[in-house]
Design a protein around this motif. Structure first.
Motif, PDB file in Angstrom:
ATOM      1  N   ASP A  14       0.821  -1.199   0.000  1.00 53.05           N
ATOM      2  CA  ASP A  14       0.000   0.000   0.000  1.00 53.05           C
ATOM      3  C   ASP A  14       0.864   1.262   0.000  1.00 53.05           C
ATOM      4  O   ASP A  14       0.459   2.305  -0.482  1.00 53.05           O
ATOM      5  N   TRP A  15       2.069   1.157   0.587  1.00 52.23           N
ATOM      6  CA  TRP A  15       2.899   2.346   0.764  1.00 52.23           C
ATOM      7  C   TRP A  15       4.122   2.246  -0.160  1.00 52.23           C
ATOM      8  O   TRP A  15       5.234   2.597   0.223  1.00 52.23           O
ATOM      9  N   LEU A  19       6.655   5.046  -0.567  1.00 53.22           N
ATOM     10  CA  LEU A  19       7.406   5.289   0.672  1.00 53.22           C
ATOM     11  C   LEU A  19       8.513   4.259   0.823  1.00 53.22           C
ATOM     12  O   LEU A  19       9.595   4.564   1.326  1.00 53.22           O
ATOM     13  N   PHE A  79      11.429   5.393  -1.093  1.00 51.50           N
ATOM     14  CA  PHE A  79      12.161   6.427  -0.364  1.00 51.50           C
ATOM     15  C   PHE A  79      12.992   5.817   0.766  1.00 51.50           C
ATOM     16  O   PHE A  79      14.145   6.194   0.982  1.00 51.50           O
ATOM     17  N   ALA A  80      12.372   4.870   1.501  1.00 50.70           N
ATOM     18  CA  ALA A  80      13.078   4.277   2.636  1.00 50.70           C
ATOM     19  C   ALA A  80      14.318   3.535   2.168  1.00 50.70           C
ATOM     20  O   ALA A  80      15.405   3.673   2.749  1.00 50.70           O
ATOM     21  N   SER A 127      16.958   5.911   1.349  1.00 53.50           N
ATOM     22  CA  SER A 127      17.604   6.546   2.496  1.00 53.50           C
ATOM     23  C   SER A 127      18.599   5.596   3.152  1.00 53.50           C
ATOM     24  O   SER A 127      19.607   6.040   3.714  1.00 53.50           O
ATOM     25  N   GLU A 159      16.691  13.849  -0.528  1.00 57.54           N
ATOM     26  CA  GLU A 159      15.581  13.002  -0.115  1.00 57.54           C
ATOM     27  C   GLU A 159      14.358  13.852   0.222  1.00 57.54           C
ATOM     28  O   GLU A 159      13.234  13.520  -0.148  1.00 57.54           O
ATOM     29  N   GLY A 172      -4.067  10.010  -6.317  1.00 59.24           N
ATOM     30  CA  GLY A 172      -4.846   9.597  -5.158  1.00 59.24           C
ATOM     31  C   GLY A 172      -4.361   8.317  -4.524  1.00 59.24           C
ATOM     32  O   GLY A 172      -5.148   7.602  -3.898  1.00 59.24           O
ATOM     33  N   SER A 173      -3.079   7.996  -4.664  1.00 61.77           N
ATOM     34  CA  SER A 173      -2.584   6.752  -4.087  1.00 61.77           C
ATOM     35  C   SER A 173      -1.068   6.790  -3.974  1.00 61.77           C
ATOM     36  O   SER A 173      -0.404   7.556  -4.662  1.00 61.77           O
ATOM     37  N   LEU A 174      -0.554   5.976  -3.061  1.00 59.30           N
ATOM     38  CA  LEU A 174       0.892   5.801  -2.973  1.00 59.30           C
ATOM     39  C   LEU A 174       1.303   4.452  -3.546  1.00 59.30           C
ATOM     40  O   LEU A 174       2.468   4.123  -3.596  1.00 59.30           O
ATOM     41  N   ARG A 175       0.306   3.662  -3.939  1.00 52.38           N
ATOM     42  CA  ARG A 175       0.594   2.302  -4.402  1.00 52.38           C
ATOM     43  C   ARG A 175       0.971   2.348  -5.874  1.00 52.38           C
ATOM     44  O   ARG A 175       0.198   2.811  -6.712  1.00 52.38           O
ATOM     45  N   GLU A 219      -1.343   1.062  -8.613  1.00 48.44           N
ATOM     46  CA  GLU A 219      -2.522   1.908  -8.772  1.00 48.44           C
ATOM     47  C   GLU A 219      -2.175   3.170  -9.569  1.00 48.44           C
ATOM     48  O   GLU A 219      -2.951   3.617 -10.414  1.00 48.44           O
TER      49      GLU A 219
END
Lengths: 98, 386, 181
Positions: B118-119, B122, B125-126, B129, B162, B177-180, B183
């Motif tokens: 779902d993320w 992110l 990004f993780a 990092s 970052e 409308g999503s981070l997935r 999608e």
């Protein structure tokens, strides 16, 4: 799993507290404070899971932001301190001590 | 379980087995073309040179046979760990990138992404990092002044970019409308009418636009909905991965080789591979977010299936769709790889203070502006449609 | 499976924390131990169904905060530290003892004091739910945090800025370092 998480959070908090008390390097003291904040976060997440309520997680985000702000200011102070005194030993910074 | 293994195998074969050696070759050929040289063509196996395609194999043989030097006074464990930490995050990112959509065969659905989380963004990004540590540890653990300078530059640059990388994408997240990632890619598999507002605001009578005006369409790709976001994100992700022209942490003219100066043999090889792996990974992320991912422009999945299924059956149509989508995705990635290579051999390296100024004084304000403009635009479009 | 992972992450977290506190001769290694703890805590958050927090933990703590620590350590090039000596052992030892006693009391309190965890609603721990909470119920706290961040940013810039009159590479007057050793 929740009991273990809370116990772990206590252990980490104690390690952080002890480190903040016995270490003399300001940077390590700051890292120990980060560790204590993280221990609190772990407890918040565990309780959030216990009650299935996301409020705890919202507060974890607040704590993360506060920790970031604290690091920015804290390390700024450390750099200023090192410029003036060539040292990061907490005990050498005692001019305001009575 | 077998599905995941198969997908991983595909990724490893395509990216590590196919793309990585090809990219080192393309890089050499591209630089040769741009500098009016012939380029890599000397490695030959009994007279066969294959246009220089044997060079990657020669590289690997050379790196494996070199002596593995650890400098005096280096921290051995961290010196060993650093290349691995630099390499793994780039591989991890491949797990969340969709290289195709979701396809229904009978009652099973095949989704061409290893980890559909779902993320997803992110996670990218993780992973990025964590990659910072590879550069930071490498320079520090090798007990070298140049290395240390390189890793300090790398750490400051990567943290700064970052921040802006995340901010420059907020607009795209708002639109999609999503981070997935699957999608976001599926969202871009449609098109919009440039003149649709005429209809909604009552300039045109009736329910539909005239045919010739209806044809004025653009694919709903991030690059058209978020042009500024695309530019900012491309800059940020290249700087975040220390790609030229943002490679001040390893600038040869100042720092010799920066943080990986004290590495030799296959340890250096890992840094080298990580750097070349980042090229297709950047290409894949940018393609997924801004170039429609696997989507073929103007031909949505339903259109293809509806068109082909009439003659050849549903299963064949879906399979054809899958193959076309994967090929389309790889084409877009290839174009972006070429773009990065061309940029690399066109632009001179930024000075270090210019890199940081660009981040904090140009990209950060612009990306915040982008968020506000996007928000206003979304409200405007919603207001016009309703 | 998740039990095994939980204990593995917990062990990494404790080992990293101890490694940070006990590592005297190398501040960089201490910071890297802290990274281990942070990453392990990210794993624990995911096991506790706090997915967004888990990713943010890696992203912010492991990826940004500790890197800043490392950056400062490298900038100042510190490599050695010592435990407090002489009379300070009295107070510090007392503090250590009190911490341990409180910890033991706390640990004896925990077992059996919580019931079964409640059933999880759909989308628990995702960014949608937390975002909705953050911008409705807790919007005031959110705004105050942004103010705090602004203040911290200004403060950090002022603190780290060099005086304009101070020339670069000015040989600063060395301060006695005898106490450190």
């Amino acid at each position: 799993m929740i009991e273990e998480a809370v116990a772990l959070s206590g252990i980490l908090f104690a390690i952080g507290a002890i480190g903040a008390l016995v270490r003399r390097n300001v940077i390590v003291v700051l890292m120990c404070i980060e560790l204590m904040l993280n221990a609190v976060n772990l407890a918040l997440v565990a309780f959030s899971r216990l009650w299935a309520d996301a409020t705890g997680q919202v507060f974890v985000m607040m704590v993360i932001v506060v920790a970031a702000a604290e690091v920015a200011v804290g390390l700024g102070i450390v750099i200023a301190l090192f410029r003036n005194r060539e040292s990061v030993n907490v005990e050498e910074v005692s001019l305001l001590k009575w | 379980m077998t599905e995941v293994v198969l997908k991983l195998l595909f990724i490893v074969l395509v990216v590590a087995g196919g793309m990585l050696p090809l990219i080192t070759w393309i890089e050499r050929k591209q630089s040769a073309v741009m500098q009016d040289r012939i380029g890599a063509n000397r490695a030959d196996l009994m007279g066969v040179t294959l246009l220089g395609l044997l060079h990657p194999a020669a590289d690997v043989l050379k790196l494996f046979s070199k002596e593995d030097v650890v400098p005096e006074g280096a921290n051995r464990l961290l010196h060993l760990l650093a290349p691995v930490i630099a390499f793994v995050p780039a591989l991890l990112v491949l797990a969340v990138i969709p290289y195709g959509g979701a396809y229904r065969f009978g009652d099973t659905t095949l989704s061409l992404v290893v980890a559909d989380v779902d993320w997803g963004m992110l996670f990218v990004f993780a992973a990025g990092s964590i990659a910072t540590y590879g550069a930071v540890i490498a320079g520090w653990a090798s007990n070298s002044n140049w290395g240390l300078l390189g890793s300090m530059r790398a750490s400051a640059q990567m943290i700064s970019y970052e921040v802006t990388m995340g901010l420059s994408l907020v607009g795209m997240f708002m639109v999609a409308g999503s981070l997935r990632l699957p999608e976001i890619a599926a969202f871009q598999d449609q098109s919009f009418r440039l003149l649709g507002f005429l209809l909604h605001m009552g300039f045109v009578e009736g329910e539909t636009l005239p045919f010739h005006l209806d044809l004025l369409r653009l694919p709903m790709w991030g690059i058209f909905l978020q042009p500024l976001g695309f530019l900012l994100f491309l800059t940020c992700i290249m700087a975040e991965n220390k790609r030229p022209p943002f490679d001040a942490p390893e600038g040869e003219s100042e720092l010799i080789a920066g943080y990986h100066m004290e590495y030799s043999g296959m340890r250096f090889g890992l840094f080298y591979t990580a750097e070349f792996l980042e090229v297709p990974v950047i290409g894949a992320i940018v393609a997924t977010l801004f170039l429609g991912g696997w989507a073929i422009p103007f031909l949505s999945q339903e259109t293809i299936i509806a068109f082909v299924a009439g003659g050849f059956g549903e299963g064949f149509a879906t399979g054809l769709c899958l193959v076309l989508h994967v090929l389309c995705f790889l084409t877009k990635v290839a174009i972006l790889i070429w773009l990065q290579m061309a940029l690399r051999w066109t632009l001179p390296r930024f000075r270090y203070d210019q890199v940081m100024d660009l981040c904090w004084k140009m990209i950060l304000p612009l990306s915040i502006l982008n968020v506000f403009v996007t928000g206003a635009g979304i409200l405007l479009v919603e207001g016009v449609i309703s | 499976m998740s039990e095994v992972l939980f204990y593995a992450f917990a062990a990494i977290a404790v080992a990293g924390a101890l490694g940070m506190v006990l590592n005297l001769h190398n501040t960089v290694a201490a910071a890297l131990s802290l990274v281990g703890t942070m990453v392990a805590l990210g794993g624990l958050y995911v096991l506790l169904e706090a997915y967004l927090i888990g990713v943010l933990q890696i992203l912010v703590y492991a990826g940004a905060i500790v890197v800043v620590f490392l950056f400062v350590v490298m900038l100042l090039n510190l490599r050695r530290d010592v435990f407090p000596a002489g009379r300070q052992w009295m107070t510090k030892g007392l503090a250590l003892g009190i911490s341990l006693v409180v910890l033991v009391r706390f640990l004896r309190l925990v077992p059996g004091s919580f019931g079964e965890p409640a059933a999880l609603p759909e989308g628990f721990g995702g960014y949608r739910e937390i975002g909705a909470r953050l911008f409705t119920d807790y919007v005031l706290a959110f705004e105050v945090t942004s103010l705090l961040l602004l203040a911290a940013m200004v403060g950090a810039v002022i603190l780290a800025k060099r005086e304009p009159s101070e020339p670069d590479g000015d040989p600063r007057t060395p301060v006695s370092r005898s106490e450190a050793s």
